[in-house]
Design a protein around this motif. Structure first.
Motif, PDB file in Angstrom:
ATOM      1  N   LEU A 194      43.984  39.871  33.789  1.00 14.92           N
ATOM      2  CA  LEU A 194      42.802  39.479  33.026  1.00 14.92           C
ATOM      3  C   LEU A 194      41.987  40.754  32.812  1.00 14.92           C
ATOM      4  O   LEU A 194      41.558  41.391  33.782  1.00 14.92           O
ATOM      5  N   TYR A 195      41.808  41.143  31.552  1.00 17.68           N
ATOM      6  CA  TYR A 195      41.163  42.411  31.214  1.00 17.68           C
ATOM      7  C   TYR A 195      39.686  42.225  30.887  1.00 17.68           C
ATOM      8  O   TYR A 195      39.262  41.156  30.456  1.00 17.68           O
ATOM      9  N   ILE A 203      40.191  42.908  35.626  1.00 17.49           N
ATOM     10  CA  ILE A 203      39.151  42.323  36.488  1.00 17.49           C
ATOM     11  C   ILE A 203      39.697  41.253  37.429  1.00 17.49           C
ATOM     12  O   ILE A 203      39.049  40.894  38.400  1.00 17.49           O
ATOM     13  N   ALA A 204      40.907  40.759  37.132  1.00 13.08           N
ATOM     14  CA  ALA A 204      41.532  39.761  38.012  1.00 13.08           C
ATOM     15  C   ALA A 204      43.005  39.643  37.660  1.00 13.08           C
ATOM     16  O   ALA A 204      43.425  39.996  36.557  1.00 13.08           O
ATOM     17  N   TYR A 205      43.759  39.157  38.619  1.00  6.79           N
ATOM     18  CA  TYR A 205      45.166  38.850  38.391  1.00  6.79           C
ATOM     19  C   TYR A 205      45.312  37.330  38.471  1.00  6.79           C
ATOM     20  O   TYR A 205      44.826  36.704  39.413  1.00  6.79           O
ATOM     21  N   SER A 259      37.912  31.919  30.648  1.00  9.17           N
ATOM     22  CA  SER A 259      37.177  31.819  31.910  1.00  9.17           C
ATOM     23  C   SER A 259      38.053  31.135  32.939  1.00  9.17           C
ATOM     24  O   SER A 259      38.670  30.103  32.651  1.00  9.17           O
ATOM     25  N   VAL A 260      38.104  31.738  34.118  1.00  7.69           N
ATOM     26  CA  VAL A 260      38.825  31.177  35.256  1.00  7.69           C
ATOM     27  C   VAL A 260      37.933  31.362  36.467  1.00  7.69           C
ATOM     28  O   VAL A 260      37.585  32.498  36.810  1.00  7.69           O
ATOM     29  N   SER A 261      37.549  30.266  37.090  1.00  9.16           N
ATOM     30  CA  SER A 261      36.591  30.306  38.211  1.00  9.16           C
ATOM     31  C   SER A 261      35.358  31.070  37.773  1.00  9.16           C
ATOM     32  O   SER A 261      34.769  30.749  36.764  1.00  9.16           O
ATOM     33  N   SER A 262      35.001  32.130  38.483  1.00 11.77           N
ATOM     34  CA  SER A 262      33.799  32.899  38.136  1.00 11.77           C
ATOM     35  C   SER A 262      34.117  34.112  37.270  1.00 11.77           C
ATOM     36  O   SER A 262      33.240  34.940  37.022  1.00 11.77           O
ATOM     37  N   LEU A 277      42.813  37.681  27.919  1.00 12.23           N
ATOM     38  CA  LEU A 277      44.213  37.458  28.240  1.00 12.23           C
ATOM     39  C   LEU A 277      44.987  37.443  26.924  1.00 12.23           C
ATOM     40  O   LEU A 277      44.514  36.890  25.922  1.00 12.23           O
ATOM     41  N   GLN A 278      46.164  38.044  26.932  1.00 14.61           N
ATOM     42  CA  GLN A 278      46.987  38.038  25.726  1.00 14.61           C
ATOM     43  C   GLN A 278      47.501  36.621  25.462  1.00 14.61           C
ATOM     44  O   GLN A 278      47.882  35.903  26.382  1.00 14.61           O
ATOM     45  N   LYS A 279      47.525  36.221  24.196  1.00 14.78           N
ATOM     46  CA  LYS A 279      48.001  34.882  23.830  1.00 14.78           C
ATOM     47  C   LYS A 279      49.421  34.628  24.316  1.00 14.78           C
ATOM     48  O   LYS A 279      49.753  33.515  24.714  1.00 14.78           O
TER      49      LYS A 279
END
Length: 179
Positions: A123-124, A134-136, A156-159, A164-166
């Motif tokens: 997640l960029y 910023i997250a995996y 958005s995932v959690s906080s 994310l690439q389509k």
């Protein structure tokens, strides 16, 4: 002689018992054919389209009605599903694995969501592969789609909110943009 006159009636009754009734699913198949690929369903909304599960327990049925058997129970709120047909208050849906069945329209939300596919995804911070990660996101993570451009979606995932690439998710069409 009276018994001989009853045979046509008995044969007719047996025929109704043995022959399956015309199913609502067959009628629903006709309705999607009427809408066509990229057309509008009876609700006035496009078919096919994505939606998400409104609750954490949704029955997937073999046909459009409560008299049809439950084939599967989804237990992941916000999971994306693709609506492929409509019949009255029922929607034929397909999940990310390709399983298909019918759910009541009240079990679905128009809120757009996604599920990650394949391996762990990055997640960029912005829509650029050189941006900081910023997250995996592990496989089968569910999140909300905020917007999408040609190749990226803001999600958005959690906080976490990032890009994310389509091609790394299921729940949005490759050519689709979301504002």
């Amino acid at each position: 002689m009276k018994n001989a006159q009853l045979w046509p009636f008995i044969a007719l009754v047996i025929g109704f018992i043995i022959l399956p009734p015309v199913s609502h699913a067959e009628n629903a198949d006709r309705s999607i054919n009427d809408a066509g690929e990229g057309g509008l369903g009876p609700s006035g909304l496009p078919l096919p389209r994505f939606a998400s599960l409104r609750s954490s327990e949704v029955n997937l049925r073999t046909g459009p009605g409560t008299r049809y058997p439950i084939e599967w129970v989804y237990q992941r709120e916000n999971m994306p599903l693709e609506i492929t047909a409509e019949y009255d208050i029922w929607r034929r849906v397909r999940d990310w694995e390709g399983s298909e069945g019918w759910v009541h329209k009240s079990s679905l939300s128009g809120r757009r969501s996604f599920i990650t596919t394949g391996k762990t995804r990055s997640l960029y911070k912005s829509d650029d592969l050189s941006a900081p990660v910023i997250a995996y996101l592990h496989p089968l993570v569910i999140g909300t789609i905020e917007s999408c451009s040609a190749f990226w979606c803001e999600v958005s995932v959690s906080s976490y909110t990032g890009y994310l690439q389509k091609s790394e998710m299921w729940g949005v069409y490759p050519q689709e943009t979301i504002k």
